[in-house]
Design a protein around this motif. Sequence first.
Motif, PDB file in Angstrom:
ATOM      1  N   ALA A  51       0.832  -1.210   0.000  1.00 21.51           N
ATOM      2  CA  ALA A  51       0.000   0.000   0.000  1.00 21.51           C
ATOM      3  C   ALA A  51       0.868   1.262   0.000  1.00 21.51           C
ATOM      4  N   ALA A  52       1.886   1.287   0.888  1.00 19.63           N
ATOM      5  CA  ALA A  52       2.727   2.477   0.977  1.00 19.63           C
ATOM      6  C   ALA A  52       3.552   2.643  -0.305  1.00 19.63           C
ATOM      7  N   GLY A  53       4.004   1.516  -0.871  1.00 14.23           N
ATOM      8  CA  GLY A  53       4.771   1.580  -2.113  1.00 14.23           C
ATOM      9  C   GLY A  53       3.918   2.095  -3.264  1.00 14.23           C
ATOM     10  N   LEU A  54       2.704   1.567  -3.370  1.00 19.74           N
ATOM     11  CA  LEU A  54       1.808   1.981  -4.456  1.00 19.74           C
ATOM     12  C   LEU A  54       1.478   3.465  -4.352  1.00 19.74           C
ATOM     13  N   LEU A  55       1.294   3.930  -3.119  1.00 22.27           N
ATOM     14  CA  LEU A  55       0.918   5.330  -2.920  1.00 22.27           C
ATOM     15  C   LEU A  55       2.077   6.265  -3.273  1.00 22.27           C
ATOM     16  N   SER A  56       3.302   5.735  -3.259  1.00 24.96           N
ATOM     17  CA  SER A  56       4.456   6.566  -3.622  1.00 24.96           C
ATOM     18  C   SER A  56       4.472   6.857  -5.115  1.00 24.96           C
ATOM     19  N   TRP A  57       3.801   5.994  -5.874  1.00 26.07           N
ATOM     20  CA  TRP A  57       3.879   6.138  -7.322  1.00 26.07           C
ATOM     21  C   TRP A  57       3.250   7.449  -7.823  1.00 26.07           C
ATOM     22  N   PRO A  58       1.995   7.775  -7.424  1.00 28.68           N
ATOM     23  CA  PRO A  58       1.449   9.063  -7.883  1.00 28.68           C
ATOM     24  C   PRO A  58       2.282  10.260  -7.420  1.00 28.68           C
ATOM     25  N   LEU A  61      23.977   9.990 -20.776  1.00 37.39           N
ATOM     26  CA  LEU A  61      24.377   8.596 -20.916  1.00 37.39           C
ATOM     27  C   LEU A  61      23.242   7.728 -21.448  1.00 37.39           C
ATOM     28  N   GLY A  62      22.100   8.354 -21.685  1.00 38.18           N
ATOM     29  CA  GLY A  62      20.994   7.606 -22.263  1.00 38.18           C
ATOM     30  C   GLY A  62      20.119   6.909 -21.240  1.00 38.18           C
ATOM     31  N   LYS A  63      20.275   7.271 -19.944  1.00 41.54           N
ATOM     32  CA  LYS A  63      19.390   6.685 -18.930  1.00 41.54           C
ATOM     33  C   LYS A  63      18.313   7.701 -18.563  1.00 41.54           C
ATOM     34  N   ASP A  64      17.126   7.212 -18.254  1.00 39.87           N
ATOM     35  CA  ASP A  64      16.027   8.109 -17.905  1.00 39.87           C
ATOM     36  C   ASP A  64      15.922   8.224 -16.381  1.00 39.87           C
ATOM     37  N   PRO A  65      16.307   9.377 -15.813  1.00 38.76           N
ATOM     38  CA  PRO A  65      16.282   9.524 -14.356  1.00 38.76           C
ATOM     39  C   PRO A  65      14.888   9.316 -13.766  1.00 38.76           C
ATOM     40  N   ALA A  66      13.857   9.662 -14.530  1.00 37.26           N
ATOM     41  CA  ALA A  66      12.491   9.583 -14.011  1.00 37.26           C
ATOM     42  C   ALA A  66      12.156   8.168 -13.548  1.00 37.26           C
ATOM     43  N   ILE A  67      12.583   7.171 -14.334  1.00 41.09           N
ATOM     44  CA  ILE A  67      12.283   5.777 -13.983  1.00 41.09           C
ATOM     45  C   ILE A  67      12.956   5.409 -12.660  1.00 41.09           C
ATOM     46  N   PHE A  68      14.240   5.773 -12.550  1.00 41.96           N
ATOM     47  CA  PHE A  68      14.983   5.455 -11.328  1.00 41.96           C
ATOM     48  C   PHE A  68      14.394   6.168 -10.120  1.00 41.96           C
ATOM     49  N   LYS A  69      14.068   7.441 -10.291  1.00 42.26           N
ATOM     50  CA  LYS A  69      13.513   8.210  -9.175  1.00 42.26           C
ATOM     51  C   LYS A  69      12.196   7.603  -8.695  1.00 42.26           C
ATOM     52  N   THR A  70      11.336   7.227  -9.653  1.00 47.53           N
ATOM     53  CA  THR A  70      10.058   6.628  -9.275  1.00 47.53           C
ATOM     54  C   THR A  70      10.287   5.332  -8.509  1.00 47.53           C
ATOM     55  N   GLN A  71      11.234   4.497  -9.001  1.00 45.24           N
ATOM     56  CA  GLN A  71      11.522   3.232  -8.317  1.00 45.24           C
ATOM     57  C   GLN A  71      12.020   3.476  -6.893  1.00 45.24           C
ATOM     58  N   VAL A  72      12.910   4.465  -6.753  1.00 42.82           N
ATOM     59  CA  VAL A  72      13.452   4.761  -5.426  1.00 42.82           C
ATOM     60  C   VAL A  72      12.348   5.245  -4.483  1.00 42.82           C
ATOM     61  N   LEU A  73      11.438   6.071  -4.996  1.00 42.51           N
ATOM     62  CA  LEU A  73      10.321   6.537  -4.170  1.00 42.51           C
ATOM     63  C   LEU A  73       9.465   5.359  -3.723  1.00 42.51           C
ATOM     64  N   VAL A  74       9.200   4.422  -4.647  1.00 42.94           N
ATOM     65  CA  VAL A  74       8.334   3.287  -4.323  1.00 42.94           C
ATOM     66  C   VAL A  74       9.026   2.349  -3.318  1.00 42.94           C
ATOM     67  N   ILE A  75      10.323   2.046  -3.542  1.00 40.94           N
ATOM     68  CA  ILE A  75      11.046   1.162  -2.610  1.00 40.94           C
ATOM     69  C   ILE A  75      11.119   1.808  -1.222  1.00 40.94           C
TER      70      ILE A  75
END
Lengths: 295, 290
Positions: free
Chosen positions: A68-75, A175-189
Amino acid sequence: MLSYLLTILIVMLIYILLAFSLDLQYGFTGLINFGLVGFFGVGAYTSALVTMNLGLPAWISFPAAMLAAGLLSWPLGRIALRLRDDYLAIVTLGFSEIIRLVIVKEDWLTHGVQGISGVPRLWPEWRSSASELFLFGALVTACAVTTVVMRRITQSPYGRTIQAIRDDEVAVIALGKDPAIFKTQVLVIGGAIAGLAGAFYAHYITYIVPDQFVPVTTFYIWMAIIMGGVARLLGSVSGAVLLVVLLEGTRFLRGVVPGVTDAGMASFQLGVIGLLLILFMRFRPQGLFGKRSAS
Amino acid sequence: MTLADFINLALNGLVEGLLIALPALAVTLVHGLARFPNAATGDVVAAGGFGGYLSFNATGSLLLAGLGGALVGAIVSLASYYLAFKAVMRRSVITLLLTSIGVGFFIRAVMGLSFGHELKMFSLPLTRSLNFDGIMLNPTDATLAGIILAVLAAVFAMLYVAPVGRMMRALADDPDLGRVSGIRNDRVMLIMWSVTGAVCGIAGTVLGMRTVLSPEMGWAMLLPAFAAAVIGGLGNPVGAVAGALLLGVVQELSTPVVGFVYKIALAYVVMLLVLLVRPQGLFNRPQGVR
């Protein structure tokens, strides 16, 4: 005395989990999260309600709290990724307040301001002291596992990427990496770890009210990672220990100094924390054990 | 809901919005020159409220209460700058932000230890609302709104008419260019921190007159003030006031629909919606992330 010591240790370990969560987000990735307590609260309420309303055994409620807490981090991530630091701080703070106000208002589910009492212990059929010891053991295990997971995350190519995002986002994009994906993952974890801390809290305290999830708790955890030093697991652990020592120490003073009221002691505690925060930021922004400065 | 009810809610919302406008303006002015959202703003408001309270009890005059509040607010604000913020001024946003949280905690602690935690009230004469065909006007609210409008007018005159305002806006726009053009940064900072402190102090006095005083009252005001400043665009004075009025009216008009608890949450929801559309706030030019 022993039960007091156990309480202190349990609170310490819960703070360590919260400090890990925040350090992953801020220390390693540079994401300013001033809404940590919201995810802690969601974890606590989710685990309490899953246990009580669905009648499931307590241990099932822990993964549910993390989810629940992880999912709520996504928005929050979706909104936060486009914002500058100063806006991000305010938005995350507002986000945790929205969560708290929803808990207050939706009393058909959460009992509103009266809170939920009688959250079952981990093994309700055991004696309460045995159940507490078991919870302590589970919490130690959870902290150990989280430490291993944090090490694996931060000392891998993935960990180098998130630290690069913290240090120079433009270079990471180049370097061709998308920071947004990593940031979202870190917020969710991080959100999931805070949710786990909340589940332990609910089943230990057995009584939760919205007032336990006010922003002051978030700032206390910030204080912990600043004191210990950011981007270092040892920093999170020592900071959380130091925080509990500080909070309990000021309470201890009350027994020594005569004529101090509860409210006076709370004010004194707040003042000590405030002053230390100012002094640490000014004279030791890298904290006690940090390699890098919090600024 | 009749038209009169609607107008009553809107008027009440305007007064609520004006109350938030002062700290929102303080947040935005500090942000313009010091580049961080000052989390101690609310506690300066509360300190000013106590200053106004003491001054009112000593003299019984509304005017002197306002002046007392402004004076205490300015002193606390200047002290926070010289004792805490000045040393870390050139560091990152997060350093300043956490320092300001520490400052806020410290001010709140001093107030708690000095005044205790019982709620205090200004002993103002109770006034009856005037009734114009169902539209109610409370004279006290009208007076307080008038005071706030006068303060806003004075601050905007300072910003857009007086030379010091031009210097402030120049430094907010481009600090380095401002400095090489011979603007004395120290002097501008001194004036900015005293003005924002005075504005907060008056806000605290007015808030105390309309409700009650407590060491915690500033914290309740901080988040709405942040939301208003963010909606208008951090650093934008007109935006902060417009954001505050918008929030006040929207919150008041929504109360019959969503209830009292969600009225508070609505401020943050509006803030999120605005940022989704315009990450820099309504009145600011687009800026890159960092």
